[in-house]
Write an enzyme that holds these catalytic residues in place. Structure first.
Site, short mmCIF file in Angstrom:
data_model
loop_
_atom_site.label_atom_id
_atom_site.label_comp_id
_atom_site.label_asym_id
_atom_site.label_seq_id
_atom_site.Cartn_x
_atom_site.Cartn_y
_atom_site.Cartn_z
N TYR A 49 0.85 -1.20 0.00
CA TYR A 49 0.00 0.00 0.00
C TYR A 49 0.88 1.24 0.00
CZ TYR A 49 -5.01 -0.66 0.15
OH TYR A 49 -6.31 -0.88 -0.21
N GLU A 51 -0.51 4.80 -0.47
CA GLU A 51 -1.30 6.04 -0.64
C GLU A 51 -0.39 7.25 -0.47
OE1 GLU A 51 -4.77 5.97 1.85
OE2 GLU A 51 -5.56 4.21 0.79
N THR A 221 -4.14 5.96 -21.79
CA THR A 221 -3.98 4.64 -21.18
C THR A 221 -2.59 4.16 -21.58
OG1 THR A 221 -5.08 3.68 -23.09
CG2 THR A 221 -6.42 3.97 -21.11
N LYS A 224 -2.45 0.43 -25.03
CA LYS A 224 -2.87 0.31 -26.43
C LYS A 224 -1.61 0.38 -27.30
CE LYS A 224 -7.56 1.96 -25.51
NZ LYS A 224 -7.67 2.73 -24.27
#
Ligand code: DSN
Length: 408
Positions: A49, A51, A221, A224
């Site tokens: 984690y 954050e 993104t 692709k």
């Protein structure tokens, strides 16, 4: 081993691997990542984690994750010539949502390309957050040329004064006039936002213009034409950096997917190599060859061809719908996706169009001669859609071709 501990999942994964190896992947938004990208993705980094951002985390033990995320950010900035990059968005839609959240108050006007003309759901579709939470003004393509109607965009922008104008699409086979769009944005004081998800690989290799240096904000993104893992990057001018970062975390997301961040970094390094430029040049050559041979077989292409990695077939003169063609081609191991065409009289779940693209086939090493062969398979399958023997033979030929261009 997964094979022993969870044979149900293992078995389905093996079948999907076989499908990927022995079918022709023509969905323009898909690709085959390198084994190195998969190595980073399928790693222990998924355990952590993190954050926050490098140097400012809400969890301990992030000293190595900070190294990884900083490398990913620096590589994105260098490759795209960006002032600021955020590599944490989980994918394209959350990235776009963060951009809206950072720059435009809910209820304000935003202008985007009509989904029915090739735009993306997040560019204003009424069923998406963008269409529900913002007053969306749409632009589209001219009915005759099927090219973006920039004069209409300017006219509507002057009338409506949107706070942000989005350019980018999922089914537009031509280059964008980024300079013109930026001028329109400047004239009406709208933020200029380019969603280059489909063409990012072409932008970083300068096959298409890269809008990042002068647009206010750009999303992409990473999976692709950029050929990375499923993920996204937001790039923006320094003046918007804090708002964008806050919108991603804590605005919309919690902990970043660190395994994805590492895989993005690996893909960005691959995209900076000279071989990637050759790859992206070949994507376009392949798309143009496929387009030309299909037109020679009597297929109508939206806008009459392509400048990028994708083509959009209008199947009306072939007396078959997009959905029927997709199912038919699936049966001969050619994977495509049905798509509306501009001004389509049919509905999106059974439209008149079929979308094809070459990034994945080009990753397999296929070139112009294979594209000619594939156009022949598509033509033959559609012409002989009720002949089981011919379809069986096409499927065999497809699998032989795949065997000669093996992946993984
Ligand atoms: N779903 C993607 C595509 O296929 O083009 C766009 O996000």
């Amino acid at each position: 081993m997964l094979k022993d501990s969870d044979s149900e999942i293992y078995s389905a994964m093996q079948k999907e691997l076989h499908r990927q190896k022995y079918s022709l992947e023509l969905i323009p938004s898909e690709n085959y990542v390198s084994t190195e990208v998969m190595e980073a993705m399928g790693s222990w980094l998924t355990n952590k984690y993190s954050e926050g951002y490098p140097g400012k985390r809400y969890y301990g033990g992030n000293e190595f994750i900070d190294i990884i995320e900083t490398i990913a950010i620096e590589r994105a900035k260098k490759l795209f010539k960006a002032e600021h990059a955020n590599v944490q968005p989980y994918s394209g839609s959350p990235a776009n949502q963060a951009i809206y959240a950072a720059l435009v108050p809910i209820g304000e006007k935003v202008m985007g390309m009509d989904l029915a003309h090739g735009g993306h759901l997040t560019h204003g579709s009424p069923v998406n957050f963008s269409g529900k939470w913002y007053k969306m003004i749409t632009y589209g393509v001219d009915k005759e040329t099927e090219l973006i109607d920039y004069d209409l965009m300017l006219k509507k922008a002057r009338e409506e004064k949107p706070k942000m104008i989005i350019v980018g699409a999922t089914a537009y086979p031509r280059k964008y006039d980024f300079r013109r769009i930026k001028e329109i944005c400047d004239e009406v004081s709208a933020y200029a936002f380019a969603d280059i998800a489909h063409i990012a690989g072409l932008c970083v290799t300068e096959i298409h213009e890269n809008p990042v240096p002068y647009f206010d904000v750009v999303s992409t993104t990473t999976h692709k034409t950029l050929r990375g893992p499923r993920g996204a990057i937001i790039m923006c001018k320094t003046q918007y950096a804090q708002a964008i970062d806050k919108a991603v975390f804590p605005g919309l997301q919690g902990g970043p997917h660190d395994h994805t961040t590492a895989a993005i970094a690996v893909a960005l390094k691959e995209a900076s190599l000279p071989s990637f430029k050759e790859y992206t040049k070949q994507i376009v050559k392949n798309a143009q060859t496929l387009a030309q041979v299909l037109m020679d077989y009597g297929f109508r292409l939206v806008s009459g061809g392509t400048d990028n990695h994708l083509l959009l077939l209008d199947l009306q003169n072939k007396n078959i719908t997009g959905k029927e063609a997709q199912v038919l081609l699936d049966s001969v191991s050619i994977t495509t996706n049905m798509n509306t065409i501009p001004y389509d009289l049919r509905k999106p779940f059974n439209p008149s169009g079929l979308r094809l693209g070459t990034p994945a086939l080009t990753s397999r090493g296929m070139k112009e001669s294979e594209m000619k062969e594939i156009a022949g398979f598509i033509h033959k399958a559609i012409e002989n859609r009720n002949d089981e023997e011919i379809k069986r033979k096409i499927k065999e030929e497809v699998e032989t071709l795949c065997q000669n261009f093996m992946i993984y």
